[in-house]
Design a protein around this motif. Structure first.
Motif, PDB file in Angstrom:
ATOM      1  N   SER A  93       0.829  -1.206   0.000  1.00 40.51           N
ATOM      2  CA  SER A  93       0.000   0.000   0.000  1.00 40.51           C
ATOM      3  C   SER A  93       0.860   1.250   0.000  1.00 40.51           C
ATOM      4  N   SER A  94       0.205   2.377  -0.172  1.00 40.45           N
ATOM      5  CA  SER A  94       0.925   3.655  -0.113  1.00 40.45           C
ATOM      6  C   SER A  94       1.044   4.164   1.320  1.00 40.45           C
ATOM      7  N   LEU A  95       0.489   3.432   2.272  1.00 33.23           N
ATOM      8  CA  LEU A  95       0.610   3.803   3.676  1.00 33.23           C
ATOM      9  C   LEU A  95       2.057   3.602   4.130  1.00 33.23           C
ATOM     10  N   LEU A  96       2.560   4.527   4.890  1.00 34.82           N
ATOM     11  CA  LEU A  96       3.958   4.482   5.316  1.00 34.82           C
ATOM     12  C   LEU A  96       4.058   4.233   6.810  1.00 34.82           C
ATOM     13  N   ASP A  97       5.137   3.551   7.208  1.00 32.85           N
ATOM     14  CA  ASP A  97       5.391   3.422   8.634  1.00 32.85           C
ATOM     15  C   ASP A  97       6.198   4.631   9.109  1.00 32.85           C
ATOM     16  N   ALA A  98       6.606   4.630  10.373  1.00 31.70           N
ATOM     17  CA  ALA A  98       7.285   5.799  10.950  1.00 31.70           C
ATOM     18  C   ALA A  98       8.629   6.083  10.281  1.00 31.70           C
ATOM     19  N   LYS A  99       9.191   5.067   9.616  1.00 31.61           N
ATOM     20  CA  LYS A  99      10.485   5.248   8.939  1.00 31.61           C
ATOM     21  C   LYS A  99      10.317   5.535   7.452  1.00 31.61           C
ATOM     22  N   GLY A 100       9.062   5.780   7.029  1.00 35.98           N
ATOM     23  CA  GLY A 100       8.827   6.134   5.640  1.00 35.98           C
ATOM     24  C   GLY A 100       8.749   4.952   4.695  1.00 35.98           C
ATOM     25  N   ARG A 101       8.666   3.732   5.221  1.00 38.10           N
ATOM     26  CA  ARG A 101       8.593   2.549   4.358  1.00 38.10           C
ATOM     27  C   ARG A 101       7.142   2.222   4.044  1.00 38.10           C
ATOM     28  N   ARG A 102       6.877   1.750   2.814  1.00 42.43           N
ATOM     29  CA  ARG A 102       5.525   1.360   2.422  1.00 42.43           C
ATOM     30  C   ARG A 102       5.128   0.084   3.170  1.00 42.43           C
ATOM     31  N   ARG A 103       3.865   0.005   3.557  1.00 41.31           N
ATOM     32  CA  ARG A 103       3.386  -1.121   4.363  1.00 41.31           C
ATOM     33  C   ARG A 103       2.716  -2.178   3.483  1.00 41.31           C
ATOM     34  N   TRP A 104       3.077  -3.432   3.748  1.00 41.34           N
ATOM     35  CA  TRP A 104       2.399  -4.567   3.118  1.00 41.34           C
ATOM     36  C   TRP A 104       1.240  -4.977   4.029  1.00 41.34           C
ATOM     37  N   LEU A 105       0.041  -4.965   3.476  1.00 42.85           N
ATOM     38  CA  LEU A 105      -1.155  -5.260   4.260  1.00 42.85           C
ATOM     39  C   LEU A 105      -2.047  -6.258   3.514  1.00 42.85           C
TER      40      LEU A 105
END
Length: 694
Positions: free
Chosen positions: A575-587
């Motif tokens: 997804s285009s959602l990012l974690d706190a380190k700016g990495r894209r999240r696999w959901l």
């Protein structure tokens, strides 16, 4: 019940049932006697379901349960010249028989269970004859149960309401009264298993108080006064028990119930047993011992059963119903409504068939409108992931999401278990399915603050109309204190059901966790068994832990159109959602799969699983004495993962323990050999590299 109270009951009934008139009224303060009646009758799907207070109504009802009881009582009446032609008679939902007499005794006859008993050939089902009189209740004729069975007046016999109103119900024959009196000593008390489980949980859930803590001057029970005033209690307490500890405990329980009516708790009864010389030995491990070794011992199940029986005995003998006798209720025109078959729910064939309403689907062929469903799946199977996609499909009116016609409608999603998890799965699903959140904003509402069923219904009514309401999860929404209680869980479902009747006729789906340790063939909701009986259907979602392929189907119960299993790909999406380190999240996102793709994916996963099992079997065969820690290091997994894998191999019959060593069974050796052969063929099919290219 006073005239004012009765009028209030009638008014409430008319209001809730479109002006229908109640035929019978009854009430009781005996919670044991009403339990099964309350669980059997569905107030949302039947227009009536009244119990009759037999004591205040002056009725004497013989209850024959089972074919043996019916046949025996017919012969008894013939032999003793008892004329039943004027008696109101009812065929019960189980094929039994209720025969109504009037009781004119100066001292009302008490209810009695088990006047005569028969056991079936397998020893499981008990048929018998009971008496419903003072202190008892019986189910009124024309009552429908949730499964469609009915307490039906027997054709050609006297109408109960009419006979009662005209006082033409025959008096109890003296010979029958004498038979009841002679057999009363044989009567037993049936105790509901759910009640026993509830009481047992009370005893197990807290330390049993000491005897000194519950009697005066410290406690609330004046036992010394009870002993001095009650000769039978004193005799039971001081009895010299000769081996039959169970009978001694039951006698004590009965007399304690009478000495402290409504005051004694199961835990207090356990405290009395700790001081009672005739009780035997308390042994929590009793059920694990051989039958012979159980003699003279008792456990918390015995405590709960004896206490429940004693309470039922007390209510049957000393606490007759506080309700009104059932009465004929007059309509607005002053006419007696009780004798009218139309008011009893009888319709002609044409009238009945004219009420047919065409089925309307939310998800074509799968989810019907205005129905209440559960969706049961283990943790990790993808309940929330799948329901997020379903909610988006409905809000957007997108047929392609599930490959079926999905009319657009408004959605209420109640995220009570984990709103943060639902938020990211919803956003990922919208992105994967290319659904703009802004475009469906007006069609999608979320409730993430827990509400009780009544408040939830009001929220849905005020913010509706809706086409779909989802509760995620049932267990998180349930606010009772015992999720295994049939009564509490059913009341919860009954509180949710009115949402299906709101404008828009929404489908309501409650995501549910299954019973502990459930496999794919036992996906029923965790909680009281009455829940499954109440809902319209139970959808299931099953996904093996290492698989991306989930199967949507149904199990346990399903009213309405059936459908073939639906395969879903529940795999990771970048997804285009990012974690706190700016990495894209696999959901995870749920996407429809055709049968061919699903079969191919399952076959590939099965091959992979076989390869993994084979590696474990190979490692164990090389080092049968290796500890779990060593095996986890050898296989490169965590210790808990190793424990799960070893347990799985043992459950599959591939691995066994022998003299402290793990050894492969015949099946395990065969599976390892097959895997090695398959691997060898695979390697042989790979062309060797030319030396010139090395």
């Amino acid at each position: 019940m006073t005239d004012e109270q009765r009028a209030a009951v009638v008014a409430d009934f008319r209001k809730e049932h479109d002006g229908r008139e109640p035929a019978y009224i009854g009430a009781t303060n005996n919670r044991f006697g009403l339990k099964k009646i309350g669980e059997a009758i569905d107030p949302w799907r039947t227009p009536y379901g009244w119990s009759i207070s037999t004591g205040p109504s002056g009725l004497f009802v013989i209850d024959c349960d089972g074919a043996e009881a019916v046949e025996w009582f017919r012969e008894f009446c013939e032999e003793n010249d008892i004329d039943l032609s004027q008696c109101p008679q009812v065929k019960t939902q189980s094929g039994g028989w209720h025969i109504y007499f009037a009781d004119d005794a100066a001292s009302p006859t008490r209810t009695a269970a088990g006047l005569k008993r028969w056991k079936s050939d397998d020893g499981k089902r008990i048929a018998g004859i009971d008496l419903r009189a003072a202190g008892g209740q019986t189910v009124a004729p024309n009552t429908l149960l949730t499964d469609g069975r009915e307490y039906a007046a027997i054709e050609g016999t006297a109408d109960l309401a009419t006979a009662y109103a005209s006082k033409s119900i025959p008096l109890v024959p003296q010979v029958l009264r004498e038979w009841v009196g002679a057999n009363r000593s044989k009567a037993t008390t049936d105790v509901d298993d759910i009640e026993i489980a509830k009481l047992r949980a009370e005893v197990d859930g807290a330390p049993i108080p000491s005897f000194d803590e519950i009697v005066t001057p410290i406690g609330d029970l004046d036992f010394e006064a009870a002993l001095s005033e009650n000769a039978r209690l004193r005799a039971a307490w001081e009895s010299d028990v000769d081996g039959d500890h169970s009978a001694a405990r039951m006698a004590l329980a009965n007399h304690l119930a009478m000495a402290f009516p409504g005051e004694l708790t199961a835990a207090q009864y356990a405290a009395f047993l700790s001081e009672f010389e005739g009780a035997g030995t308390f042994d929590p491990e009793k059920r694990k011992r051989p039958a012979e070794a159980q003699k003279g011992r008792y456990d918390t199940r015995d405590i709960a059963r004896e206490f429940a029986k004693a309470q039922m005995n007390y209510y049957a003998q000393h606490a007759p119903s506080d309700g009104s006798a059932f009465t004929a209720i007059e309509g607005e025109d002053g006419a007696d409504q009780s004798a009218s078959p139309k008011k009893a729910g009888v319709k002609s064939l044409i009238e009945f068939c004219a009420e047919y309403t065409p089925v309307e689907f939310l998800l074509d062929g799968v989810i019907e409108r205005a129905k209440l469903y559960t969706m049961t799946a283990p943790t990790g199977a993808g309940k929330t992931t799948m329901l997020a996609s379903l909610a988006l499909a409905v809000a957007a009116g997108r047929d392609d999401v599930f490959g079926r016609e999905t009319p657009q409608g408004r959605v209420l999603y109640c995220s009570f278990e984990n709103p943060d998890d639902f938020r990211v799965k919803l956003m990922a699903a919208a992105e994967a399915h290319r659904i703009e959140l802004g475009a469906i904003n007006a069609n999608f509402n979320i409730l993430d603050v827990l509400r009780d069923p009544k408040a939830l219904c009001k929220n849905a009514e005020r913010s509706g109309p809706y086409a779909l309401a989802i509760i995620d999860t049932l267990q998180a929404a349930f606010q009772g204190d015992d999720s295994n209680s049939n009564d509490q869980v059913k009341k919860f479902a009954q509180g949710i059901h009115p949402i299906t009747l709101l404008e828009g006729r929404p489908s309501v789906i409650m995501a549910a966790h299954p019973v502990k340790g459930a496999d794919k063939d036992k996906l029923v909701p965790y909680g009281g068994g009455a829940l499954l009986n109440y809902v319209d259907g139970n959808y299931t979602l099953w996904k093996p832990q290492s698989s991306n392929v989930a199967t949507l189907h149904y199990q346990g119960k399903f009213r309405g159109s059936t459908f073939s299993p639906i395969s879903l790909d529940i795999s990771g999406f970048e997804s285009s959602l990012l974690d706190a380190k700016g990495r894209r999240r696999w959901l995870p996102v749920a996407r429809i799969m055709d049968n061919e793709a699903a079969a191919s994916a399952r076959a590939r996963e099965e091959r992979d699983a076989l390869s993994v099992d084979a590696r474990w079997l190979h490692a164990i065969s090389r080092a049968p004495e290796a500890t779990q820690d060593v095996l986890s290091q050898t296989m490169g997994v965590s210790r808990p993962a190793a424990q799960r894998r070893l347990s799985k191999l043992k459950e599959q019959g591939l691995l066994a323990l022998m003299d402290g060593k793990r050894v492969l069974t015949d099946a395990g050796r065969q599976k390892l050999a097959e895997a090695e052969t398959a691997a060898k063929r695979t390697f042989e099919a790979v062309p060797e590299e030319d030396d010139a290219h090395l």
